[in-house]
Design a protein around this motif. Structure first.
Motif: not given
Length: 248
Positions: A72-77, A26-27, A207-209, A66-67
């Protein structure tokens, strides 16, 4: 008398083992696909020499990516409520809005104008109109200083949000390597001042990694916490059932 059955611990292990891969996908999916797409992003010198079909394909793909990468990054936090997590979410939101706007104008609109110019048989008559957008200081693909405002806002917001997210994730107990990778990778697009190769692929690939690594750490931590609890619950259930049988 037959004792009530309980959920085998091995089944719990299987269910827990499946979750990390779904969570990681997902991320990782959006920024990884974006990194691959941007490998093929043309480097325009003269816009009339563009491979228009490839240009349009890349920019159509980037509009949702892009969005989705920002999400994906926002989901980490998403479960974090500290100030750094909120700044991460805000930075990713600004990046998504700014870069989608920038890429629509400097990518898709420019591509459509060039396509129309080449089809007209007299492309030079279109040059002033195309250059007016291409060198526009706000929405242009190049800008008068190689830093069109919307692109600059998007790039800086991405790095700002990634650094803030890294701080929040480190405070949550994640390792130094993945959070540093998340922060450092986000600056590739600023160092190279472009989302084409190498800036974009290095940024979003890194960033994906990092996102996959961080989510894997979270999943492993959750698995270690859930399995003993499930095992204890199963054992308690068996003891309780045996107690009932003995009472009868």
């Amino acid at each position: 008398m037959r004792l009530p059955s309980s959920t085998p611990v091995s089944e719990t292990h299987e269910r827990v083992a499946m979750r990390p891969w779904l969570a990681i996908a997902m991320v990782v999916a959006a920024p990884l696909v974006l990194a691959i797409v941007e490998i093929f992003h043309p480097h325009p010198q003269d816009l009339f020499d563009l491979d228009v079909d490839r240009w349009m394909f890349v920019h159509y793909a980037q509009i949702p990516l892009f969005p989705l990468s920002a999400l994906s990054i926002a989901m980490l936090v998403r479960d974090r409520t500290d100030w750094a997590a909120w700044l991460c979410k805000a930075g990713m939101f600004v990046f998504a809005v700014a870069f989608t706007t920038f890429d629509t104008a400097a990518g898709l609109v420019i591509g459509l104008l060039v396509k129309g110019a080449l089809a007209s048989g007299d492309p030079e008559s279109w040059r002033d109109m195309i250059d007016a957008l291409w060198f526009d200081p706000v929405l242009g693909g190049k800008g008068f200083t190689d830093a069109p405002l919307m692109g600059l806002i998007g790039r800086l917001s991405l790095s700002f949000g990634a650094v803030a997210g890294s701080i929040s994730l480190k405070r949550a107990g994640h390792g130094w390597l993945p959070v540093l990778l998340l922060a450092v990778a986000s600056f590739g697009i600023n160092v190279f001042k472009s989302h084409s190769w190498p800036g974009g692929p290095l940024t979003f690939g890194g960033m994906a990694l990092a996102a996959g690594w961080i989510r894997w750490e979270s999943s492993r931590r959750t698995a270690r916490a859930i399995v003993p609890i499930q095992a204890d619950s199963s054992a308690d259930g068996v003891v309780e059932a045996r107690t009932r049988v003995g009472m009868r």
